[in-house]
Design a protein around this motif. Structure first.
Motif, PDB file in Angstrom:
ATOM      1  N   THR A 184       0.832  -1.199   0.000  1.00 15.64           N
ATOM      2  CA  THR A 184       0.000   0.000   0.000  1.00 15.64           C
ATOM      3  C   THR A 184       0.867   1.249   0.000  1.00 15.64           C
ATOM      4  OG1 THR A 184      -0.086   0.182   2.418  1.00 15.64           O
ATOM      5  CG2 THR A 184      -1.734  -1.238   1.359  1.00 15.64           C
ATOM      6  N   PRO A 185       0.385   2.339  -0.615  1.00 24.34           N
ATOM      7  CA  PRO A 185       1.145   3.588  -0.572  1.00 24.34           C
ATOM      8  C   PRO A 185       1.434   4.056   0.846  1.00 24.34           C
ATOM      9  CG  PRO A 185      -0.549   3.711  -2.264  1.00 24.34           C
ATOM     10  CD  PRO A 185      -0.808   2.452  -1.492  1.00 24.34           C
ATOM     11  N   ALA A 186       0.447   3.914   1.732  1.00 25.18           N
ATOM     12  CA  ALA A 186       0.646   4.357   3.113  1.00 25.18           C
ATOM     13  C   ALA A 186       1.716   3.525   3.804  1.00 25.18           C
ATOM     14  CB  ALA A 186      -0.667   4.266   3.889  1.00 25.18           C
ATOM     15  N   GLY A 187       1.692   2.207   3.573  1.00 23.05           N
ATOM     16  CA  GLY A 187       2.705   1.344   4.168  1.00 23.05           C
ATOM     17  C   GLY A 187       4.090   1.658   3.655  1.00 23.05           C
ATOM     18  N   ALA A 188       4.203   1.910   2.350  1.00 20.71           N
ATOM     19  CA  ALA A 188       5.501   2.250   1.772  1.00 20.71           C
ATOM     20  C   ALA A 188       6.023   3.560   2.339  1.00 20.71           C
ATOM     21  CB  ALA A 188       5.380   2.333   0.252  1.00 20.71           C
ATOM     22  N   ARG A 189       5.149   4.549   2.459  1.00 19.93           N
ATOM     23  CA  ARG A 189       5.581   5.832   3.032  1.00 19.93           C
ATOM     24  C   ARG A 189       6.014   5.667   4.482  1.00 19.93           C
ATOM     25  NH1 ARG A 189       1.183   7.776  -0.028  1.00 19.93           N
ATOM     26  NH2 ARG A 189      -0.170   7.767   1.813  1.00 19.93           N
ATOM     27  N   ARG A 190       5.308   4.820   5.217  1.00 22.62           N
ATOM     28  CA  ARG A 190       5.671   4.575   6.617  1.00 22.62           C
ATOM     29  C   ARG A 190       7.073   3.977   6.713  1.00 22.62           C
ATOM     30  NH1 ARG A 190       1.452   1.750   7.758  1.00 22.62           N
ATOM     31  NH2 ARG A 190       0.260   3.564   8.424  1.00 22.62           N
ATOM     32  N   LEU A 191       7.363   3.014   5.869  1.00 16.52           N
ATOM     33  CA  LEU A 191       8.678   2.380   5.894  1.00 16.52           C
ATOM     34  C   LEU A 191       9.766   3.351   5.452  1.00 16.52           C
ATOM     35  CD1 LEU A 191      10.436  -0.064   6.330  1.00 16.52           C
ATOM     36  CD2 LEU A 191       9.723  -0.940   4.096  1.00 16.52           C
ATOM     37  N   MET A 192       9.485   4.148   4.432  1.00 12.48           N
ATOM     38  CA  MET A 192      10.479   5.124   3.972  1.00 12.48           C
ATOM     39  C   MET A 192      10.731   6.189   5.030  1.00 12.48           C
ATOM     40  SD  MET A 192       9.714   5.541  -0.113  1.00 12.48           S
ATOM     41  CE  MET A 192       7.979   5.995   0.050  1.00 12.48           C
ATOM     42  N   ALA A 193       9.684   6.561   5.767  1.00 12.33           N
ATOM     43  CA  ALA A 193       9.859   7.539   6.842  1.00 12.33           C
ATOM     44  C   ALA A 193      10.759   6.982   7.940  1.00 12.33           C
ATOM     45  CB  ALA A 193       8.505   7.949   7.414  1.00 12.33           C
ATOM     46  N   GLU A 194      10.605   5.686   8.249  1.00 19.44           N
ATOM     47  CA  GLU A 194      11.483   5.066   9.242  1.00 19.44           C
ATOM     48  C   GLU A 194      12.938   5.121   8.793  1.00 19.44           C
ATOM     49  OE1 GLU A 194      10.303   1.113  10.241  1.00 19.44           O
ATOM     50  OE2 GLU A 194       8.396   1.721  11.146  1.00 19.44           O
ATOM     51  N   ALA A 195      13.163   4.906   7.503  1.00 18.64           N
ATOM     52  CA  ALA A 195      14.532   4.967   6.976  1.00 18.64           C
ATOM     53  C   ALA A 195      15.106   6.372   7.105  1.00 18.64           C
ATOM     54  CB  ALA A 195      14.549   4.511   5.517  1.00 18.64           C
ATOM     55  N   ALA A 196      14.310   7.372   6.799  1.00 14.86           N
ATOM     56  CA  ALA A 196      14.779   8.755   6.908  1.00 14.86           C
ATOM     57  C   ALA A 196      15.092   9.112   8.356  1.00 14.86           C
ATOM     58  CB  ALA A 196      13.734   9.705   6.331  1.00 14.86           C
ATOM     59  N   ARG A 197      14.231   8.699   9.271  1.00 13.19           N
ATOM     60  CA  ARG A 197      14.490   8.971  10.688  1.00 13.19           C
ATOM     61  C   ARG A 197      15.752   8.254  11.155  1.00 13.19           C
ATOM     62  NH1 ARG A 197       8.705   9.095  10.937  1.00 13.19           N
ATOM     63  NH2 ARG A 197       8.573   6.837  11.242  1.00 13.19           N
ATOM     64  N   LEU A 198      15.952   7.015  10.699  1.00  8.28           N
ATOM     65  CA  LEU A 198      17.163   6.280  11.057  1.00  8.28           C
ATOM     66  C   LEU A 198      18.405   7.036  10.594  1.00  8.28           C
ATOM     67  CD1 LEU A 198      18.652   3.679  12.029  1.00  8.28           C
ATOM     68  CD2 LEU A 198      18.308   2.772   9.710  1.00  8.28           C
ATOM     69  N   ALA A 199      18.377   7.516   9.359  1.00 12.04           N
ATOM     70  CA  ALA A 199      19.539   8.219   8.819  1.00 12.04           C
ATOM     71  C   ALA A 199      19.868   9.468   9.620  1.00 12.04           C
ATOM     72  CB  ALA A 199      19.300   8.564   7.347  1.00 12.04           C
ATOM     73  N   VAL A 200      18.858  10.264   9.926  1.00 11.69           N
ATOM     74  CA  VAL A 200      19.113  11.532  10.620  1.00 11.69           C
ATOM     75  C   VAL A 200      19.515  11.301  12.068  1.00 11.69           C
ATOM     76  CG1 VAL A 200      18.106  13.709  11.377  1.00 11.69           C
ATOM     77  CG2 VAL A 200      17.570  12.820   9.102  1.00 11.69           C
ATOM     78  N   THR A 201      18.776  10.473  12.787  1.00 12.55           N
ATOM     79  CA  THR A 201      19.043  10.322  14.217  1.00 12.55           C
ATOM     80  C   THR A 201      20.399   9.681  14.481  1.00 12.55           C
ATOM     81  OG1 THR A 201      17.832   8.217  14.263  1.00 12.55           O
ATOM     82  CG2 THR A 201      16.603  10.215  14.834  1.00 12.55           C
ATOM     83  N   THR A 202      20.864   8.822  13.595  1.00 16.54           N
ATOM     84  CA  THR A 202      22.161   8.165  13.815  1.00 16.54           C
ATOM     85  C   THR A 202      23.330   8.982  13.291  1.00 16.54           C
ATOM     86  OG1 THR A 202      21.935   6.929  11.737  1.00 16.54           O
ATOM     87  CG2 THR A 202      21.156   5.850  13.758  1.00 16.54           C
TER      88      THR A 202
END
Length: 378
Positions: A218-236
């Motif tokens: 689903t588009p919403a699921g894909a966006r959720r997963l991509m958002a997790e990746a972006a947060r991982l990149a910034v916070t680390t």
């Protein structure tokens, strides 16, 4: 994209996205396996290919593709025989690529690891002679999924040490988002700590790859997963993020869909705050350090040590079918979605913990679709 005009248009769209971006040129399947004749014939026939045939296009053509772009462009290829590709990108005025003797051999090639090490030695030395060169190890993305983080961290650090020994001094270390945000944060912290200790004379940074396994439908699921990746990149404290798109599970994404993914990641990143942690007091660090030290003790030449390390089973990638991979290490997903060892083979990390379990075929299928289910149902 095999057509130069289309390739340039895609790069321009990437540059002009409402986000901070760099460009990529991914080569075609003929070129990545060293079939330069096949690439040239396909180009002469006007056949569309699944990438840019950099060795078949003239240096002048590729320079026209890149002219005036005004932002960095990196070549991606997946080849255990990168010599001609590196020569072509250097001739076209580029200086950045990715891969490694392990990470571009075991998942993609049947070539003996020893031969890949020799090929990558020559290509790395060629790139090292270029001012402003940059090499990105793909070691943190081995097989894309179901690898406990410690083996990914160990391989990406060892490949970085291999590149350093070949004269490269600008290196990025990759890590692919896995199944647990908490475990990913620990892994990137461990990677950052190890790089700081072992690469003191290298200009290095960490790059995060969005999840490389079965994507949400689903588009919403894909966006959720991509958002997790972006947060991982910034916070680390990582410097770059390789994005995926909402179309990932259905088809090859369009340029517009790639741009939308870049902008979505940029929007999420703007709301996050870097908070890198010390990764030294973690299980991932201890396991990765044990693997790295065991391999480095095998030979002063890191390339030879890598080959010997796989022969000895000190490095062993779960579910990897390459003949030079021992195939005795196994992993599973625990109830919290974290990747654990069920069998460690000859890995120098001791036996699996008490919560070990053997993965059945149905368990494997469930693990492969875990992120799809988690993100589509939340």
């Amino acid at each position: 994209m095999s057509d130069p005009a289309t390739m340039r248009a895609g790069l321009l769209a990437t540059r002009d996205a409402a986000a901070t971006t760099v460009g990529t040129i991914t080569v075609d399947s003929y070129t990545r396996v060293g079939d330069n004749t096949g690439a040239a014939l396909a180009l002469a026939r006007g056949s569309a290919m699944n990438g840019y045939p950099i060795t078949a296009h003239s240096r002048r053509t590729t320079r026209r593709v890149l002219h005036g772009l005004g932002f960095p462009v990196q070549v991606r290829h997946g080849s255990a025989m990168p010599g001609d590709i590196v020569s072509a990108l250097v001739a076209a005025g580029m200086h950045a690529t990715e891969g490694g003797p392990v990470s571009y051999c075991l998942p993609y090639s049947r070539l003996p690891l020893r031969d890949s090490v020799e090929n990558w030695t020559r290509a790395s030395e060629r790139l090292a002679a270029v001012p402003d060169h940059h090499m990105e190890t793909f070691g943190g993305c081995m097989m894309g999924q179901l690898c406990p983080p410690s083996v990914l961290v160990a391989i990406t650090v060892l490949e970085a040490l291999f590149f350093r020994q070949r004269g490269l001094r600008s290196i990025s270390l990759s890590y692919a988002q896995q199944t647990s945000p908490a475990q990913d944060v620990e892994a990137v912290a461990a990677l950052t700590s190890l790089a700081g200790e072992l690469l003191p004379d290298v200009d290095w940074h960490v790059v995060i790859y969005a999840y490389m396994g079965v994507f949400p439908r689903t588009p919403a699921g894909a966006r959720r997963l991509m958002a997790e990746a972006a947060r991982l990149a910034v916070t680390t404290g990582a410097a770059r993020l390789i994005v995926k798109t909402e179309a990932e599970v259905h088809r090859i994404p369009s340029v517009a869909e790639n741009v939308a993914a870049l902008e979505h990641a940029g929007d999420v990143a703007a709301l996050c705050t870097p908070a890198p942690a010390d990764g030294r007091d973690t299980e991932t660090y201890a396991e990765a350090r044990a693997m790295i030290d065991a391999v480095l003790d095998l030979d002063a030449d890191v390339g030879i040590a890598l080959d010997k390390g796989f022969s000895a089973g000190y490095l062993d990638v779960p579910f990897c079918l390459h003949p030079d991979n021992a195939g005795r290490a196994r992993s599973y997903l625990d109830q919290d979605g974290q990747l654990r060892w069920s069998a460690t083979g000859s890995l120098p990390i001791g036996g699996p913990s008490a919560h070990r379990r053997d993965m059945t075929s149905s368990d494997l299928l469930a693990a492969l679709s875990y992120m799809e289910r988690r993100c589509d149902t939340n």
